[in-house]
Design an enzyme around this catalytic site. Structure first.
Site, PDB file in Angstrom:
ATOM      1  N   HIS A 118     104.446 -10.698  16.441  1.00 24.15           N
ATOM      2  CA  HIS A 118     105.457 -11.123  15.486  1.00 24.15           C
ATOM      3  C   HIS A 118     106.824 -11.233  16.154  1.00 24.15           C
ATOM      4  CE1 HIS A 118     105.891  -6.756  15.606  1.00 24.15           C
ATOM      5  NE2 HIS A 118     107.121  -6.910  15.148  1.00 24.15           N
ATOM      6  N   ASP A 120     110.782 -10.416  15.005  1.00 21.32           N
ATOM      7  CA  ASP A 120     111.330  -9.499  14.014  1.00 21.32           C
ATOM      8  C   ASP A 120     112.012 -10.213  12.839  1.00 21.32           C
ATOM      9  OD1 ASP A 120     110.512  -7.118  15.180  1.00 21.32           O
ATOM     10  OD2 ASP A 120     112.334  -6.908  16.386  1.00 21.32           O
ATOM     11  N   HIS A 268     106.475 -10.321  19.918  1.00 25.95           N
ATOM     12  CA  HIS A 268     105.993  -9.130  20.612  1.00 25.95           C
ATOM     13  C   HIS A 268     104.852  -8.481  19.843  1.00 25.95           C
ATOM     14  CE1 HIS A 268     109.249  -7.764  17.936  1.00 25.95           C
ATOM     15  NE2 HIS A 268     108.586  -6.621  17.836  1.00 25.95           N
ATOM     16  N   ARG A 285     115.142   1.689  16.868  1.00 23.19           N
ATOM     17  CA  ARG A 285     115.525   0.298  17.095  1.00 23.19           C
ATOM     18  C   ARG A 285     116.824  -0.038  16.382  1.00 23.19           C
ATOM     19  NH1 ARG A 285     112.045  -4.136  14.152  1.00 23.19           N
ATOM     20  NH2 ARG A 285     113.703  -3.808  12.612  1.00 23.19           N
TER      21      ARG A 285
END
Length: 318
Positions: A118, A120, A268, A285
């Site tokens: 995917h 983000d 990723h 993150r």
């Protein structure tokens, strides 16, 4: 020469860029991310990001505050996650732990080669331009993350197929993987923060002018104007293509590792082997506010449901 001058010269050391594969990924040495970078270092890191798509740093043991400060040198931070929230007391940080209750699924998903890949938050009309992921608790083995280069994937399509996908647009939304259902926490989070957007299948990079296949397997659900079977066949072809091994890089995490990727040109894959291990895994993150994607025809993306992904600070004050 006094100690302060020597320390400052060391901090101003040249940024060293070491590529890790033919098309994507480079390790960055010569910087201390616990301190504010110089303008020269910021420029060098940004240039490396545009060229290599994802950058890796080792032995950078940052606090939450230092993580935020480093990220802010490259753009405006978003809320940790527009659907699943943030770390208490740190609105810009999203916790990525081994067992994230809000993002767990029930049942057996239909597994294909692209399952889990995917880009983000592409369900938002302005997905983050970059993500910065920090490893804290890392298993001694397993748990690697992979990234793929969506620009080289576009370039490697045949000319007729490039011309075809250049004019297409698709619908992106949050949903459990095919064959699985969301937990109650997942369903409530998605219902409370619905995000659905229409994006071009080919995105023109706002800084470099490059074209990237903007086909996030985790969020892209259908191609507008095609029949359901045509849409499924085309998307499966493109998803299989963008995850070809030669377009990818695989990263072995260590405590203090940081990955910084251009979310406009990459997808990723988070690891799933960690669920077969007895070790904990904890990462954090941040994401940076992105622009609205634009296709080769100059038309921008359109929000179907939900709002722009904006700054964390503004959200925190409400």
């Amino acid at each position: 020469m006094n100690a302060a001058v020597i320390a400052n010269q060391a901090h101003e050391a040249e940024v060293k860029v070491s590529p890790l594969s033919a098309h994507i990924g480079a390790q960055i040495n010569g910087v201390d991310l616990t301190r504010r970078l110089s303008d020269t270092q910021v420029k060098a890191i940004r240039a490396a990001l545009l060229k290599w798509r994802v950058l890796f740093f080792r032995e950078q043991f940052l606090t939450h505050e230092q993580h935020v400060a480093f990220s802010a040198q490259f753009g405006e931070l978003t809320l940790g996650h527009p659907v699943f929230g943030h770390v208490d007391g740190h609105p810009q940080i999203y916790s990525i732990s081994k067992f994230r209750k809000a993002t767990r699924f029930e049942g057996q998903a239909l597994l294909r080669p692209w399952t889990g890949w995917h880009t983000d938050v592409t369900a938002a009309v302005n997905p983050p331009f970059a993500s910065i992921l920090r490893g804290v608790t890392i298993p001694p083995f397993g748990g690697d993350t992979q990234w793929t280069n969506l620009v080289i994937a576009y370039d490697k399509l045949s000319a007729p197929l490039r011309a075809f996908v250049d004019g297409l647009r698709g619908v992106h939304r949050f949903a459990p993987p095919q064959g699985a259902s969301g937990t109650d926490a997942f369903a409530k989070a998605v219902d409370d923060h619905t995000l659905v957007s229409e994006h071009p299948l080919v995105r023109v990079h706002p800084e470099t002018g490059e074209r990237a296949l903007y086909v996030s397997p985790g969020f892209l659900k259908s191609v507008i104007g095609l029949t359901p079977r045509e849409s499924q066949a085309l998307l499966e072809l493109l998803w299989e293509h963008v995850t070809r091994p030669e377009f990818t890089v695989r990263f072995k995490w260590e405590p203090g590792s940081i990955a910084f990727w251009d979310n406009r040109t990459t997808a990723h894959l988070a690891p799933t082997d960690i669920f077969d291990l007895d070790f904990d895994r904890q990462l954090y993150r941040t994401t940076l506010v992105g622009d609205v994607p634009v296709g080769p025809d100059g038309k921008p993306s359109v929000s179907i449901e939900g709002s722009h992904v904006g700054a964390a600070a503004a959200v925190a004050l409400n």
